[in-house]
Design a protein around this motif. Structure first.
Motif, PDB file in Angstrom:
ATOM      1  N   GLY A   1       0.783  -1.224   0.000  1.00 33.77           N
ATOM      2  CA  GLY A   1       0.000   0.000   0.000  1.00 33.77           C
ATOM      3  C   GLY A   1       0.816   1.275   0.000  1.00 33.77           C
ATOM      4  O   GLY A   1       0.263   2.368  -0.176  1.00 33.77           O
ATOM      5  N   GLU A   2       2.148   1.173   0.188  1.00 35.67           N
ATOM      6  CA  GLU A   2       3.007   2.360   0.191  1.00 35.67           C
ATOM      7  C   GLU A   2       3.442   2.705  -1.226  1.00 35.67           C
ATOM      8  O   GLU A   2       3.679   1.826  -2.060  1.00 35.67           O
ATOM      9  CB  GLU A   2       4.237   2.127   1.064  1.00 35.67           C
ATOM     10  N   ARG A   3       3.588   4.017  -1.507  1.00 36.10           N
ATOM     11  CA  ARG A   3       4.025   4.486  -2.814  1.00 36.10           C
ATOM     12  C   ARG A   3       5.531   4.428  -2.967  1.00 36.10           C
ATOM     13  O   ARG A   3       6.049   4.280  -4.074  1.00 36.10           O
ATOM     14  CB  ARG A   3       3.554   5.928  -3.045  1.00 36.10           C
ATOM     15  N   LYS A   4       6.242   4.580  -1.867  1.00 35.19           N
ATOM     16  CA  LYS A   4       7.702   4.576  -1.924  1.00 35.19           C
ATOM     17  C   LYS A   4       8.262   3.844  -0.708  1.00 35.19           C
ATOM     18  O   LYS A   4       7.523   3.436   0.184  1.00 35.19           O
ATOM     19  CB  LYS A   4       8.247   6.013  -1.993  1.00 35.19           C
ATOM     20  N   ASP A   5       9.585   3.678  -0.688  1.00 35.74           N
ATOM     21  CA  ASP A   5      10.217   2.883   0.354  1.00 35.74           C
ATOM     22  C   ASP A   5      10.286   3.633   1.676  1.00 35.74           C
ATOM     23  O   ASP A   5      10.353   4.869   1.717  1.00 35.74           O
ATOM     24  CB  ASP A   5      11.629   2.488  -0.069  1.00 35.74           C
ATOM     25  N   LEU A   6      10.306   2.861   2.765  1.00 36.00           N
ATOM     26  CA  LEU A   6      10.557   3.365   4.109  1.00 36.00           C
ATOM     27  C   LEU A   6      11.942   2.902   4.554  1.00 36.00           C
ATOM     28  O   LEU A   6      12.480   1.919   4.028  1.00 36.00           O
ATOM     29  CB  LEU A   6       9.494   2.869   5.090  1.00 36.00           C
ATOM     30  N   LEU A   7      12.513   3.591   5.532  1.00 36.17           N
ATOM     31  CA  LEU A   7      13.874   3.296   5.988  1.00 36.17           C
ATOM     32  C   LEU A   7      13.837   2.817   7.435  1.00 36.17           C
ATOM     33  O   LEU A   7      13.312   3.504   8.318  1.00 36.17           O
ATOM     34  CB  LEU A   7      14.746   4.547   5.870  1.00 36.17           C
ATOM     35  N   PHE A   8      14.411   1.626   7.660  1.00 38.97           N
ATOM     36  CA  PHE A   8      14.530   1.073   9.009  1.00 38.97           C
ATOM     37  C   PHE A   8      15.961   1.256   9.494  1.00 38.97           C
ATOM     38  O   PHE A   8      16.906   0.856   8.823  1.00 38.97           O
ATOM     39  CB  PHE A   8      14.159  -0.414   9.018  1.00 38.97           C
ATOM     40  N   LEU A   9      16.115   1.860  10.678  1.00 38.55           N
ATOM     41  CA  LEU A   9      17.425   2.082  11.287  1.00 38.55           C
ATOM     42  C   LEU A   9      17.470   1.435  12.661  1.00 38.55           C
ATOM     43  O   LEU A   9      16.482   1.472  13.406  1.00 38.55           O
ATOM     44  CB  LEU A   9      17.728   3.574  11.451  1.00 38.55           C
ATOM     45  N   LEU A  10      18.624   0.859  13.005  1.00 40.41           N
ATOM     46  CA  LEU A  10      18.868   0.320  14.338  1.00 40.41           C
ATOM     47  C   LEU A  10      20.225   0.809  14.805  1.00 40.41           C
ATOM     48  O   LEU A  10      21.177   0.839  14.021  1.00 40.41           O
ATOM     49  CB  LEU A  10      18.832  -1.211  14.313  1.00 40.41           C
ATOM     50  N   THR A  11      20.321   1.206  16.078  1.00 46.31           N
ATOM     51  CA  THR A  11      21.593   1.669  16.631  1.00 46.31           C
ATOM     52  C   THR A  11      22.202   0.589  17.516  1.00 46.31           C
ATOM     53  O   THR A  11      21.528  -0.373  17.912  1.00 46.31           O
ATOM     54  CB  THR A  11      21.408   2.955  17.455  1.00 46.31           C
ATOM     55  N   GLU A  12      23.468   0.755  17.851  1.00 43.20           N
ATOM     56  CA  GLU A  12      24.173  -0.230  18.659  1.00 43.20           C
ATOM     57  C   GLU A  12      23.592  -0.343  20.066  1.00 43.20           C
ATOM     58  O   GLU A  12      23.814  -1.335  20.753  1.00 43.20           O
ATOM     59  CB  GLU A  12      25.661   0.126  18.725  1.00 43.20           C
ATOM     60  N   ARG A  13      22.858   0.669  20.501  1.00 45.52           N
ATOM     61  CA  ARG A  13      22.218   0.633  21.831  1.00 45.52           C
ATOM     62  C   ARG A  13      20.758   0.204  21.744  1.00 45.52           C
ATOM     63  O   ARG A  13      19.953   0.544  22.614  1.00 45.52           O
ATOM     64  CB  ARG A  13      22.358   1.991  22.521  1.00 45.52           C
ATOM     65  N   TYR A  14      20.429  -0.524  20.678  1.00 46.24           N
ATOM     66  CA  TYR A  14      19.140  -1.205  20.541  1.00 46.24           C
ATOM     67  C   TYR A  14      17.952  -0.267  20.365  1.00 46.24           C
ATOM     68  O   TYR A  14      16.819  -0.650  20.636  1.00 46.24           O
ATOM     69  CB  TYR A  14      18.900  -2.131  21.756  1.00 46.24           C
ATOM     70  N   ARG A  15      18.194   0.942  19.905  1.00 46.03           N
ATOM     71  CA  ARG A  15      17.094   1.836  19.565  1.00 46.03           C
ATOM     72  C   ARG A  15      16.839   1.743  18.067  1.00 46.03           C
ATOM     73  O   ARG A  15      17.777   1.697  17.271  1.00 46.03           O
ATOM     74  CB  ARG A  15      17.433   3.281  19.940  1.00 46.03           C
ATOM     75  N   PHE A  16      15.559   1.724  17.668  1.00 45.37           N
ATOM     76  CA  PHE A  16      15.242   1.623  16.257  1.00 45.37           C
ATOM     77  C   PHE A  16      14.233   2.699  15.875  1.00 45.37           C
ATOM     78  O   PHE A  16      13.525   3.264  16.727  1.00 45.37           O
ATOM     79  CB  PHE A  16      14.677   0.233  15.910  1.00 45.37           C
ATOM     80  N   CYS A  17      14.142   2.972  14.579  1.00 40.38           N
ATOM     81  CA  CYS A  17      13.144   3.899  14.066  1.00 40.38           C
ATOM     82  C   CYS A  17      12.843   3.550  12.610  1.00 40.38           C
ATOM     83  O   CYS A  17      13.664   2.938  11.919  1.00 40.38           O
ATOM     84  CB  CYS A  17      13.595   5.351  14.190  1.00 40.38           C
ATOM     85  N   VAL A  18      11.667   3.929  12.160  1.00 39.11           N
ATOM     86  CA  VAL A  18      11.259   3.803  10.767  1.00 39.11           C
ATOM     87  C   VAL A  18      11.023   5.215  10.248  1.00 39.11           C
ATOM     88  O   VAL A  18      10.205   5.957  10.798  1.00 39.11           O
ATOM     89  CB  VAL A  18       9.982   2.947  10.618  1.00 39.11           C
ATOM     90  N   LEU A  19      11.756   5.586   9.198  1.00 37.20           N
ATOM     91  CA  LEU A  19      11.717   6.946   8.678  1.00 37.20           C
ATOM     92  C   LEU A  19      11.062   6.986   7.305  1.00 37.20           C
ATOM     93  O   LEU A  19      11.192   6.052   6.514  1.00 37.20           O
ATOM     94  CB  LEU A  19      13.131   7.524   8.581  1.00 37.20           C
ATOM     95  N   GLU A  20      10.388   8.093   7.049  1.00 39.69           N
ATOM     96  CA  GLU A  20       9.782   8.356   5.750  1.00 39.69           C
ATOM     97  C   GLU A  20      10.196   9.740   5.285  1.00 39.69           C
ATOM     98  O   GLU A  20      10.363  10.661   6.104  1.00 39.69           O
ATOM     99  CB  GLU A  20       8.255   8.273   5.835  1.00 39.69           C
ATOM    100  N   PHE A  21      10.369   9.899   3.981  1.00 46.75           N
ATOM    101  CA  PHE A  21      10.749  11.204   3.430  1.00 46.75           C
ATOM    102  C   PHE A  21       9.493  11.961   3.020  1.00 46.75           C
ATOM    103  O   PHE A  21       8.676  11.465   2.239  1.00 46.75           O
ATOM    104  CB  PHE A  21      11.677  11.030   2.230  1.00 46.75           C
ATOM    105  N   ASN A  22       9.351  13.179   3.567  1.00 41.45           N
ATOM    106  CA  ASN A  22       8.223  14.048   3.223  1.00 41.45           C
ATOM    107  C   ASN A  22       8.594  14.860   1.988  1.00 41.45           C
ATOM    108  O   ASN A  22       9.481  15.706   2.044  1.00 41.45           O
ATOM    109  CB  ASN A  22       7.884  14.971   4.399  1.00 41.45           C
ATOM    110  N   GLU A  23       7.926  14.578   0.871  1.00 40.97           N
ATOM    111  CA  GLU A  23       8.271  15.235  -0.391  1.00 40.97           C
ATOM    112  C   GLU A  23       7.963  16.730  -0.372  1.00 40.97           C
ATOM    113  O   GLU A  23       8.677  17.517  -0.989  1.00 40.97           O
ATOM    114  CB  GLU A  23       7.510  14.568  -1.541  1.00 40.97           C
TER     115      GLU A  23
END
Length: 409
Positions: free
Chosen positions: A78-100
């Motif tokens: 259902g998404e038009r473009k890709d999302l970005l998954f990031l994980l840090t060495e201290r076990y924090r994660f986030c999912v980022l999207e680019f606002n056009e």
């Protein structure tokens, strides 16, 4: 206004120079559905580039409050473009999207995946995403595999499943499986290396035996390369590459080395770039039909910086990210390569009987080289014609070479 006493001393911490060591990279359509983006991780910074006819164009350069350990692009249903998954060495994660519209990053989800008990895995943190974007898998602690389900594009509550293999070397989700299927490369207590597959049951929160497994692999096996359009994978070792699936097994020998990075070339799953610890770049070719692989071929391409990450962009351009040297953007131009490091230019050069000096030969066409087009696979022929940049019609060239070959031979 509060006055700080002069007797107090403070440490002033600041980054004097931006990090330049590249640890991770990813290619996808992140800033817009029609844009092809290269995303680069440099320790605590994230760079987003856009591929244009003039080259790579920088879009964003943002700091991340943590050392990045996993960078993955994915596109939920259902998404038009890709999302970005990031994980840090201290076990924090986030999912980022680019606002056009605002040309900035927005956070779709974030959280902490640390456990209260557990021994951090020896091979480092590994993050993988199911090809059909049904779940995210994280190997953070020995004996456990953390699963984050994805439902309707949203991340659900994470849970752990027991993993019997304690010394895991690499993990990958396989393509073309009705149920998310995990391939685990591990080493046992006798220092033998094996690979085993598991089916992930999100409903029952457990791992079940998968379709295939293989014991006693190359002692230097370290990477699992999932092959597109099949349900198999290639295991890369120090002396051999072996393709494994539930229907076929084949291998190719490798000159002893340690492969550190790989990248898929195209979407058909037949070609993969490999980079070793010495900076050598190889092309792994999988041949077969009807989803079955029966032959592996390994071709040397050249020398680059020691690759920590590889990303194939488009039209033969490859990004080589390195932690130990300069990162590079290279072009793959050689379609017909010499064997044993012997170059065609030197082979056809002119040398007089009384001198050791050589000069380039001109004014002739090497028929032996031209006729090798007939022996190339379809992808190789397309690469040759792409170098002609539309100057000659490909069908005309093939007809001419075939007719010339029949006439002279």
């Amino acid at each position: 206004m509060e006055v700080i006493p002069s007797c107090c001393a403070y440490n002033y911490v600041v980054t004097a120079h931006k990090p330049t060591s590249v640890s991770h990279s990813a290619v996808g359509h992140f800033t817009a559905p029609e844009d092809l983006n290269l995303i680069i991780s440099k320790s605590t910074r994230l760079e987003i580039h856009k591929l244009t006819p003039q080259g790579l164009q920088g879009c964003l350069d943002v700091p991340i409050f943590g050392r990045i350990s996993v960078v993955k692009l994915f596109r939920p249903r259902g998404e038009r473009k890709d999302l970005l998954f990031l994980l840090t060495e201290r076990y924090r994660f986030c999912v980022l999207e680019f606002n056009e519209a605002k040309r900035e990053l927005i956070t779709r989800a974030h959280g902490d995946v640390a456990d209260k008990v557990g021994r951090p895995c020896e091979a480092g943190q590994i993050g993988i995403i199911d090809p059909d974007c049904r779940l995210i898998g994280l190997h953070l602690y020995d004996g456990h595999f953390k699963i984050i389900p994805i439902v309707d594009g949203a991340l659900q509550e994470a849970f752990n499943v027991r993993l019997d293999e304690l010394k895991v070397l690499d993990l990958a989700f396989l393509h073309g499986c009705a149920v998310p299927t995990l391939a685990v490369l591990f080493e046992d207590t006798k220092e033998q290396r094996h690979i085993k597959t598991y089916q992930v049951s999100v409903k029952d929160k457990e791992l079940r035996d998968g379709p295939w497994s293989e014991a006693c692999l190359d002692s230097g096996s370290s990477l699992v390369v999932p092959v597109r359009n099949t349900s198999g994978a290639v295991v890369i070792g120090e002396q051999a590459a072996i393709y494994l699936s539930d229907s076929s097994v084949c291998s190719a020998s490798i000159k002893p080395t340690m492969v550190k990075a790989f990248a898929s070339v195209g979407d058909d799953g037949s070609r993969y770039l490999l980079g070793d610890y010495l900076g050598n770049l190889f092309l792994l070719v999988l041949e077969g039909s009807d989803g079955l692989v029966n032959t592996l071929k390994l071709e040397p391409l050249g020398k680059t910086s020691q690759a920590s990450t590889l990303s194939y962009l488009d039209n033969g351009f490859v990004f080589v990210g390195s932690c130990f040297g300069d990162s590079q953007l290279i072009a793959l131009t050689k379609v017909i390569s010499g064997v044993g490091g012997l170059e065609h230019k030197e082979y056809r050069s002119f040398q007089t009987p009384f001198s050791k000096n050589t000069a380039a030969s001109q004014g002739f066409i090497d028929g032996d080289l031209v006729e090798q087009i007939l022996d190339l696979p379809v992808e190789g022929r397309e690469a040759v014609f792409a170098e002609l940049k539309g100057e000659i019609d490909p069908e005309t060239v093939l007809q001419f070479v075939e007719e010339l070959s029949r006439t002279l031979h």
